[in-house]
Design an enzyme around this catalytic site. Structure first.
Site, PDB file in Angstrom:
ATOM      1  N   ASP A  80       1.966  88.414  57.049  1.00 20.98           N
ATOM      2  CA  ASP A  80       2.489  87.368  56.156  1.00 20.98           C
ATOM      3  C   ASP A  80       1.449  86.568  55.199  1.00 20.98           C
ATOM      4  OD1 ASP A  80       4.086  84.824  55.380  1.00 20.98           O
ATOM      5  OD2 ASP A  80       2.717  83.860  57.084  1.00 20.98           O
ATOM      6  N   PHE A  81       1.765  85.817  54.275  1.00 15.60           N
ATOM      7  CA  PHE A  81       0.729  85.308  53.710  1.00 15.60           C
ATOM      8  C   PHE A  81       0.158  83.991  54.039  1.00 15.60           C
ATOM      9  CE2 PHE A  81      -1.046  83.044  49.819  1.00 15.60           C
ATOM     10  CZ  PHE A  81      -2.068  83.812  49.541  1.00 15.60           C
ATOM     11  N   ASP A  82       1.177  82.743  53.725  1.00 13.51           N
ATOM     12  CA  ASP A  82       0.818  81.421  54.113  1.00 13.51           C
ATOM     13  C   ASP A  82       0.522  81.193  55.552  1.00 13.51           C
ATOM     14  OD1 ASP A  82       0.805  79.496  51.212  1.00 13.51           O
ATOM     15  OD2 ASP A  82       2.578  81.139  51.347  1.00 13.51           O
ATOM     16  N   ASP A  96       2.943  83.457  61.131  1.00 10.17           N
ATOM     17  CA  ASP A  96       2.773  82.403  61.751  1.00 10.17           C
ATOM     18  C   ASP A  96       4.144  81.774  61.972  1.00 10.17           C
ATOM     19  OD1 ASP A  96       2.835  81.919  58.898  1.00 10.17           O
ATOM     20  OD2 ASP A  96       2.358  79.741  59.395  1.00 10.17           O
TER      21      ASP A  96
HETATM   22 MG    MG Z   1       3.422  81.804  56.803  1.00 12.89          MG
END
Ligand code: MG
Length: 282
Positions: free
Chosen positions: A36-38, A214
């Site tokens: 995932d990124f953020d 996350d």
């Molecule tokens: Mg995220």
């Protein structure tokens, strides 16, 4: 974070888990690393427009993308064009809008395209009804939309979230899901991060899959790799299908560094540090 969350969360990545991953990848044909990124690669910041990939993380991702037998994918809720711009690395698979926008195919699944007018309609209504709420941003990602609550005064966040849910409920073909200080408007289509991971696994059947994420939308990704104990939660929360966790994005950087070394050594005998602190900065 409460003590209870930590108690119920999966165990921290330890030396034993790293050894197992190293051994499995050495035996297999390679590694499929989905991230995932953020909040995973990029630390969470107040304004999502300011989120960036830390320099060291970018460097390690590039090394992994260039390593033989390692396939890297970044799977994000962001719009694909936005995600590509922020990661800006080659030889990586990109999937935006929670997997509804695939970079490799540059096309949108028909079922998703059919729901675009419904998402558009919710965006228009929310932009009108929430126009006076300070700090509230309705982001139109075309296939999905995100209402950002981080800038909204604390005492109004519940009211805004309820308004998004009610508006989405009044339009056919969409639903909402909630993440960290966001409410997402998504089409009623059974495509998510897990769907992307399954496609990548089909394309690389001999690779050992890992999914690192996350937020709640990452659970889809964790489930898609749970048969290989490959889910890595960033942060801490209960009710997750991840097998292990790391405390935050800075430990993801360390995990990537370990994977770079492991990939260079063909994963056969990469040291994992001490059993107490298997991922430590150099
Ligand atoms: Mg995220």
């Amino acid at each position: 974070m409460t003590g209870t969350d930590a108690d119920d969360a999966p165990p921290l990545v330890d030396a034993a888990w790293l050894r197992t991953v190293g051994e499995r990848v050495a035996e297999a044909d390679g590694l499929l690393l989905c991230l995932d990124f953020d909040g995973t690669l990029a630390p969470i910041v107040d304004d999502p427009d300011d989120a960036t990939l830390p320099r060291e993380t970018r460097q390690r991702l590039r090394q992994l993308a260039n390593a033989p037998d390692v396939t890297v994918a970044v799977v994000s809720g962001r719009e694909l064009s936005d995600l590509r711009e922020r990661v800006d690395l080659e030889d990586i698979h990109y999937a935006g809008n929670h997997g509804m926008e695939l970079g490799d195919e540059a096309r949108v699944p028909d079922a998703v395209a059919e729901h675009q007018p419904a998402v558009r309609s919710v965006v228009d209504r929310l932009r009108e009804s929430l126009a006076d709420v300070p700090g509230c941003r309705v982001e139109d990602k075309h296939l999905t939309a995100t209402v950002h609550l981080r800038g909204v005064p604390d005492d109004r966040q519940a009211e805004v979230a309820a308004a998004v849910r009610d508006t989405a409920a009044s339009v056919d073909g969409v639903h909402t899901s909630e993440g960290k200080a966001i409410v997402e408007v998504r089409p009623d289509v059974d495509l998510g991060k897990g769907w992307v991971v399954e496609r990548l696994r089909d394309a690389h059947p001999d690779h050992v899959p890992l999914f690192v994420g996350d937020d709640v939308t990452d659970e889809d990704g964790f489930r898609a790799v749970s048969d290989r104990d490959g889910g890595v939660l960033v942060g801490s929360r209960p009710d997750t299908d991840a097998t292990v966790r790391v405390p935050g994005p800075e430990t993801v950087t360390l995990l990537l560094g370990w994977l770079v070394e492991a990939a260079t050594d063909s994963f056969a005998s990469t040291p994992v540090g001490s059993d107490d602190a298997p991922l430590t900065p150099k």
